[in-house]
Design an enzyme around this catalytic site. Structure first.
Site, PDB file in Angstrom:
ATOM      1  N   HIS A 218       0.834  -1.186   0.000  1.00  0.00           N
ATOM      2  CA  HIS A 218       0.000   0.000   0.000  1.00  0.00           C
ATOM      3  C   HIS A 218       0.879   1.249   0.000  1.00  0.00           C
ATOM      4  O   HIS A 218       2.098   1.156   0.164  1.00  0.00           O
ATOM      5  CB  HIS A 218      -0.955   0.012   1.213  1.00  0.00           C
ATOM      6  CG  HIS A 218      -0.272   0.010   2.538  1.00  0.00           C
ATOM      7  ND1 HIS A 218      -0.417  -0.980   3.468  1.00  0.00           N
ATOM      8  CD2 HIS A 218       0.574   0.915   3.096  1.00  0.00           C
ATOM      9  CE1 HIS A 218       0.304  -0.704   4.529  1.00  0.00           C
ATOM     10  NE2 HIS A 218       0.917   0.441   4.332  1.00  0.00           N
TER      11      HIS A 218
HETATM   12  P1  TYD Z   1      -2.236  -2.872   7.432  1.00  0.00           P
HETATM   13  O1  TYD Z   1      -1.879  -1.431   7.476  1.00  0.00           O
HETATM   14  O2  TYD Z   1      -2.840  -3.401   6.172  1.00  0.00           O
HETATM   15  O3  TYD Z   1      -0.943  -3.741   7.795  1.00  0.00           O
HETATM   16  P2  TYD Z   1       0.281  -4.210   6.877  1.00  0.00           P
HETATM   17  O4  TYD Z   1       0.571  -3.114   5.921  1.00  0.00           O
HETATM   18  O5  TYD Z   1       1.407  -4.450   7.832  1.00  0.00           O
HETATM   19  O6  TYD Z   1      -0.079  -5.473   6.193  1.00  0.00           O
HETATM   20  O7  TYD Z   1      -3.188  -3.176   8.654  1.00  0.00           O
HETATM   21  C1  TYD Z   1      -3.642  -4.488   8.947  1.00  0.00           C
HETATM   22  C2  TYD Z   1      -4.911  -4.348   9.772  1.00  0.00           C
HETATM   23  O8  TYD Z   1      -4.655  -3.701  11.011  1.00  0.00           O
HETATM   24  C3  TYD Z   1      -5.997  -3.539   9.075  1.00  0.00           C
HETATM   25  O9  TYD Z   1      -7.242  -4.161   9.334  1.00  0.00           O
HETATM   26  C4  TYD Z   1      -5.966  -2.202   9.761  1.00  0.00           C
HETATM   27  C5  TYD Z   1      -5.459  -2.535  11.149  1.00  0.00           C
HETATM   28  N1  TYD Z   1      -4.641  -1.455  11.756  1.00  0.00           N
HETATM   29  C6  TYD Z   1      -5.144  -0.749  12.841  1.00  0.00           C
HETATM   30  O10 TYD Z   1      -6.271  -0.987  13.321  1.00  0.00           O
HETATM   31  N2  TYD Z   1      -4.368   0.232  13.398  1.00  0.00           N
HETATM   32  C7  TYD Z   1      -3.129   0.528  12.928  1.00  0.00           C
HETATM   33  O11 TYD Z   1      -2.439   1.431  13.470  1.00  0.00           O
HETATM   34  C8  TYD Z   1      -2.636  -0.210  11.796  1.00  0.00           C
HETATM   35  C9  TYD Z   1      -1.277   0.086  11.212  1.00  0.00           C
HETATM   36  C10 TYD Z   1      -3.424  -1.187  11.233  1.00  0.00           C
END
Ligand code: TYD
Length: 141
Positions: free
Chosen positions: A50
């Site tokens: 992302h």
């Molecule tokens: P995501 O940002 O997609 O993680 P990565 O890039 O490491 O794969 O987030 C994964 C899940 O966690 C998504 O459902 C959103 C949630 N999340 C939160 O609730 N708070 C946060 O601070 C972060 C970074 C993610």
């Protein structure tokens, strides 16, 4: 690459070990409004995939190692994070992918803002379209 920088932190070392202080707007360019950390990522799994529209984050590998690919649709770079005294800052309009986590990897992330799903770009084609628009307006270099 714009909006990507490896920051080397001040390391206060003594015979008792090491201490790394990080203060917002002193050791890094922004106030820290949120932290999160990631661990237990299986070797064959990737995270990230992302970009953000406004968020800055700094990735610090506190234990183990991982690789981070950053790209902007025109160029890409791969960083290996494997020490506690450096942080990879990634700003807006950078697509990132994190992979090759070691079993013991603990990744700390310092964020410039609260969690806001609406400022995420999770579709690569939408990311490319928006970033190309911004290039056209000469807002990125
Ligand atoms: P995501 O940002 O997609 O993680 P990565 O890039 O490491 O794969 O987030 C994964 C899940 O966690 C998504 O459902 C959103 C949630 N999340 C939160 O609730 N708070 C946060 O601070 C972060 C970074 C993610």
């Amino acid at each position: 690459m714009y909006n990507v920088a490896l920051i080397k932190f001040k390391n206060i070392s003594s015979e008792c070990g090491h201490l790394i202080p990080i203060e917002g707007k002193i050791d890094i360019p922004y106030e820290i409004k949120r932290i999160f950390y990631i661990y237990g990522v299986p070797k064959d799994k990737k995270r990230g995939n992302h970009s953000h529209r406004s968020l800055y984050e700094i990735l610090i590998c506190l234990k183990g190692s991982l690789k981070v690919k950053v790209q902007n649709g025109r160029e890409e770079e791969v960083y290996v994070l494997n020490n506690e005294y450096e942080g990879l800052m990634i700003g807006p309009w950078i697509w990132n992918e994190m992979f090759d986590y070691s079993d013991d990897c603990v990744l700390l992330v310092l964020c410039s803002d609260k969690y806001d799903e609406s400022e995420y770009l999770r579709d690569y084609d939408v990311f490319l379209k928006e970033v190309n628009e911004i290039y056209k307006e000469n807002k990125l270099c």
